[in-house]
Design an enzyme around this catalytic site. Structure first.
Site, PDB file in Angstrom:
ATOM      1  N   TYR A  14       0.832  -1.196   0.000  1.00  0.00           N
ATOM      2  CA  TYR A  14       0.000   0.000   0.000  1.00  0.00           C
ATOM      3  C   TYR A  14       0.873   1.255   0.000  1.00  0.00           C
ATOM      4  CZ  TYR A  14      -4.045  -2.954   1.235  1.00  0.00           C
ATOM      5  OH  TYR A  14      -5.038  -3.914   1.244  1.00  0.00           O
ATOM      6  N   PRO A  41     -16.193  -4.296   1.315  1.00  0.00           N
ATOM      7  CA  PRO A  41     -17.554  -4.757   1.636  1.00  0.00           C
ATOM      8  C   PRO A  41     -18.651  -3.887   1.034  1.00  0.00           C
ATOM      9  CG  PRO A  41     -16.595  -3.628   3.512  1.00  0.00           C
ATOM     10  CD  PRO A  41     -15.493  -3.779   2.507  1.00  0.00           C
ATOM     11  N   LEU A  42     -18.291  -2.702   0.561  1.00  0.00           N
ATOM     12  CA  LEU A  42     -19.271  -1.815  -0.063  1.00  0.00           C
ATOM     13  C   LEU A  42     -19.184  -1.849  -1.586  1.00  0.00           C
ATOM     14  CD1 LEU A  42     -19.063   1.233   2.376  1.00  0.00           C
ATOM     15  CD2 LEU A  42     -20.832  -0.543   2.261  1.00  0.00           C
TER      16      LEU A  42
END
Length: 322
Positions: A53, A207-208
């Site tokens: 990241y 999760p969205l």
């Protein structure tokens, strides 16, 4: 916030996890500090990061906040190794040396002597899987991590890793982390049943539905959204199709009936799925994170859950279903 047992381990993690993929790139230090403080104040414990990241800068930023903003002992840190960025693009390397070297570098950036969960970020076809799994065992026995798992691996690899790690030293495979939402239910075919059978905790990233389940893309492409971002537009685009649109509309309808936001419904559906220990929310701004934190306690009525199950159901057949 509810704490959930991670599979059959003694580790209990918060139902919502804090994702850091945007940190040190789209989320600056001030916003990251506010996110972390709000998250801990809400009872959150699990913070998810990775060596890849922002080229390691997300871990470095998190490390500067440990101690200055929150106590390391109040958090469960999860990091991932096995993907690194080169001049020619991302490269997967899950060899023993790469994984252990990456873990040591992550610990240095985080300013800690161990993480709570260490995951192999992606499958590596060029490395014998037995070697990859042996690195996980060594990571635990050397004290660098408390638990280990796999990210983005298929069910057969999950089962093989669990078998290879089973032994007298009681290391064991603890968790799997995969994309899971109403817009991406591929894990329901084989990974979820495997996790149930093997006693593994499932951490759900995105999760969205990469932000699409918030409903903000229904009418247009917001200028300040990930979908309009030069480096994240391709990440969002797969869920801006007709099939996804029908699921989003069902979520919006359910949310209107419950007097809640669509993201509340999407997260509540996911947190009610089998084996899910935590939903990793990768908010770009503190306001986005606070909206997700408000959703953690919602329990959907059974009729709503069933309707969402049906509208988003994945196609299965032989041999998953005999």
């Amino acid at each position: 916030m509810e704490l959930r047992q991670l599979g059959r381990t003694g580790l209990r993690v918060s139902a919502l996890g804090l994702g850091t993929m945007t940190w040190a790139r789209d989320t600056d230090e001030l916003d990251a500090a506010e996110q972390l403080t709000d998250f801990v104040d809400a009872g959150g414990t699990l913070v998810d990061t990775a060596a890849s990241y922002a080229g390691g800068d997300a871990e470095s930023l998190l490390g500067t906040l440990l101690g200055s903003r929150v106590d390391r002992r109040d958090l469960h840190l999860c990091t991932k190794a096995g993907v690194r960025h080169t001049s020619s693009g991302p490269m997967v390397d899950a060899s023993r040396g790469a994984l252990l070297d990456s873990l040591d570098e992550s610990l240095a950036r985080l300013g800690t002597d161990h993480v709570d969960l260490f995951l192999v970020h992606a499958p590596d076809a060029g490395t014998p899987f037995t070697e990859t799994v042996s690195a996980l065992r060594q990571a635990v026995t050397s004290g660098r991590t408390r638990y280990v798992g796999l990210s983005n691996h298929p069910a057969w690899a999950t089962a093989q890793a669990a078998t290879l790690l089973a032994g007298t030293d009681d290391v064991g495979l603890a968790a799997v982390e995969l994309e899971y939402s109403l817009l991406q239910r591929g894990v329901d075919r084989e990974v979820v049943p495997a996790a149930q059978a093997l006693g593994l905790g499932l951490l759900a990233w995105s999760p969205l539905g990469r932000g699409v389940l918030t409903g903000k893309y229904r009418r247009a492409l917001p200028a300040d959204s990930r979908g309009a971002s030069p480096h994240l537009a391709g990440f969002v685009e797969p869920y801006l199709d007709h099939a996804s649109s029908g699921i989003v509309e069902a979520v919006v309808t359910a949310a209107e009936g419950l007097g809640r936001a669509p993201l509340d419904v999407a997260l509540a559906w996911l947190l009610g799925r089998p084996t899910v220990a935590s939903a990793i929310v990768g908010a770009r701004t503190p306001a986005q994170l606070r909206a997700s934190l408000d959703a953690a306690e919602l329990v959907l009525p059974e009729a709503v859950r069933t309707a969402l199950d049906d509208v988003s159901d994945v196609e299965t057949g032989y041999p998953e279903r005999w």
